[in-house]
Design a protein around this motif. Structure first.
Motif, PDB file in Angstrom:
ATOM      1  N   ILE A  25       0.841  -1.203   0.000  1.00 31.22           N
ATOM      2  CA  ILE A  25       0.000   0.000   0.000  1.00 31.22           C
ATOM      3  C   ILE A  25       0.881   1.260   0.000  1.00 31.22           C
ATOM      4  O   ILE A  25       0.638   2.198  -0.772  1.00 31.22           O
ATOM      5  N   ARG A  27       3.947   1.475  -1.034  1.00 33.37           N
ATOM      6  CA  ARG A  27       4.633   1.539  -2.331  1.00 33.37           C
ATOM      7  C   ARG A  27       3.700   2.101  -3.401  1.00 33.37           C
ATOM      8  O   ARG A  27       4.096   2.928  -4.224  1.00 33.37           O
ATOM      9  N   THR A  28       2.436   1.650  -3.363  1.00 35.64           N
ATOM     10  CA  THR A  28       1.459   2.120  -4.359  1.00 35.64           C
ATOM     11  C   THR A  28       1.196   3.616  -4.205  1.00 35.64           C
ATOM     12  O   THR A  28       1.098   4.337  -5.195  1.00 35.64           O
ATOM     13  N   LYS A  29       1.111   4.044  -2.944  1.00 32.65           N
ATOM     14  CA  LYS A  29       0.875   5.473  -2.701  1.00 32.65           C
ATOM     15  C   LYS A  29       2.039   6.318  -3.221  1.00 32.65           C
ATOM     16  O   LYS A  29       1.831   7.350  -3.860  1.00 32.65           O
ATOM     17  N   GLU A  31       4.143   5.455  -5.493  1.00 34.20           N
ATOM     18  CA  GLU A  31       4.155   5.324  -6.961  1.00 34.20           C
ATOM     19  C   GLU A  31       3.127   6.275  -7.588  1.00 34.20           C
ATOM     20  O   GLU A  31       3.374   6.876  -8.624  1.00 34.20           O
ATOM     21  N   SER A  32       1.969   6.410  -6.909  1.00 32.68           N
ATOM     22  CA  SER A  32       0.933   7.303  -7.429  1.00 32.68           C
ATOM     23  C   SER A  32       1.412   8.754  -7.401  1.00 32.68           C
ATOM     24  O   SER A  32       1.142   9.523  -8.325  1.00 32.68           O
TER      25      SER A  32
ATOM     26  N   HIS B  20      -5.038   8.704  -2.254  1.00 31.40           N
ATOM     27  CA  HIS B  20      -4.620   7.814  -1.156  1.00 31.40           C
ATOM     28  C   HIS B  20      -5.843   7.251  -0.425  1.00 31.40           C
ATOM     29  O   HIS B  20      -5.847   6.111   0.003  1.00 31.40           O
ATOM     30  N   ILE B  23      -7.212   4.515  -2.566  1.00 32.35           N
ATOM     31  CA  ILE B  23      -6.373   3.308  -2.456  1.00 32.35           C
ATOM     32  C   ILE B  23      -6.735   2.555  -1.175  1.00 32.35           C
ATOM     33  O   ILE B  23      -6.928   1.339  -1.189  1.00 32.35           O
ATOM     34  N   ILE B  56      -4.773   6.354 -12.235  1.00 31.41           N
ATOM     35  CA  ILE B  56      -4.432   7.767 -12.002  1.00 31.41           C
ATOM     36  C   ILE B  56      -4.285   8.500 -13.337  1.00 31.41           C
ATOM     37  O   ILE B  56      -4.748   9.628 -13.497  1.00 31.41           O
TER      38      ILE B  56
END
Lengths: 116, 190
Positions: A25, A27-29, A31-32, B20, B23, B56
């Motif tokens: 999670i 890492r994804t944040k 990356e975003s 976020h 997610i 995104i």
């Protein structure tokens, strides 16, 4: 196997919870954030490139050089621009990492306010 | 609590933390979908991350009339179709076949019920062989079954994700179940 039993087992199989790790999670944040920063940078780079290109083109057109020199200057300049664009494309990951870690962009994200 | 559409609007307006929240909101259901698609943790992690990166980039083309979850699942499916084909899936399955979170969950599940040990073992064996049977189906039949038994999506949502009519979803579900019954009967006889 009857239909009811099949349905029951399928429901069991797909009701089994599988959770992502916290690391994923995080890492994804990040990356975003990097994706967004990168897109922003690409936008700025394209605009700058276009501006410089149009400016130089006008300069060539209105200069006193002969048509041959104007043509040569144009080829030289567009080659330089294309090389820069290709380098940006090749090193896009490193550039995105650099900018996402830089103080400047961290500061911007801090000032955006917290929703979480 | 802010709705998905409002969060996307906020993101479009420049508030990056909105994504976020999305997610966090969809982490469990999306990861579960990724895991059942690729059948191993390595690829599920990659697919999960790639889906968000792609989403995104596509936020600017997101229309408010879309249901966000179905839209997100559609992106996941397209990413899977593009990148996670059989070869990679099988390679990583071999790597993670012995230790998976799902296996740990199953053990906990067996230990926690009041039924006899024999019943639990038979049930688990049946579940395992059915799982194998589902994984042997081709994606045309496997994915509708998967989406349907998540119990979170309507026929319309599934049709939207797969970009096929509702009637086709139903017929694929029936065909998939018929095929599964057939495989299971062969296994029971064997």
């Amino acid at each position: 196997m009857d239909n009811e039993r099949l349905e029951q087992l399928l429901s069991k199989i797909y009701s089994c919870e599988v959770h992502p790790s916290d690391k994923l999670i995080q890492r994804t944040k990040s990356e975003s954030s990097r994706t967004r920063n990168f897109d922003r940078l690409v936008g700025i780079a394209v605009l700058m490139n276009l501006g410089v290109f149009v400016g130089f083109l006008l300069l060539i057109i209105f200069s006193d050089y002969s048509i041959i020199i104007k043509g040569l200057l144009f080829i030289l300049f567009s080659s330089v621009l294309n090389i820069i664009a290709l380098l940006l494309l090749v090193y896009k990951e490193k550039i995105a990492v650099f900018f996402s870690q830089s103080y400047f962009l961290e500061d911007i994200s801090k000032t955006q306010g917290g929703l979480l | 609590m802010l709705e998905d559409k409002q969060l996307i609007q906020l993101y479009k307006a420049g508030n990056h933390e909105a994504v976020h929240i999305l997610i966090e909101r969809y982490k469990s259901s999306l990861y579960k979908f990724c895991y059942h698609l690729v059948l191993n943790n390595h690829d599920a992690d990659d697919l999960f991350q790639d889906t968000w990166v792609k989403a995104i980039k596509l936020f600017y083309s997101y229309e408010d009339s879309n249901q966000f979850k179905a839209w997100l699942f559609k992106i996941t499916l397209n990413t899977y179709r593009d990148r996670y084909r059989k070869a990679k899936r099988w390679l990583n399955r071999i790597k993670t076949v012995f230790v998976t979170e799902e296996h740990e969950n199953e053990i906990a599940e067996v230990e926690g019920t009041d039924r006899t040990v024999e019943e639990q073992i038979v049930d688990k064996e049946l579940k395992d062989s059915l799982k194998d049977a589902v994984n042997k189906l081709n994606d045309t039949l496997r994915i509708p079954i998967m989406l349907f038994y998540f119990k979170e999506l309507s026929y319309e949502n599934i049709a939207d994700i797969l970009e096929i009519p509702v009637g086709t979803v139903k017929s694929r579900l029936n065909a998939g179940k018929a095929k599964l019954r057939e495989i299971m009967e062969v296994k029971e006889i064997g």
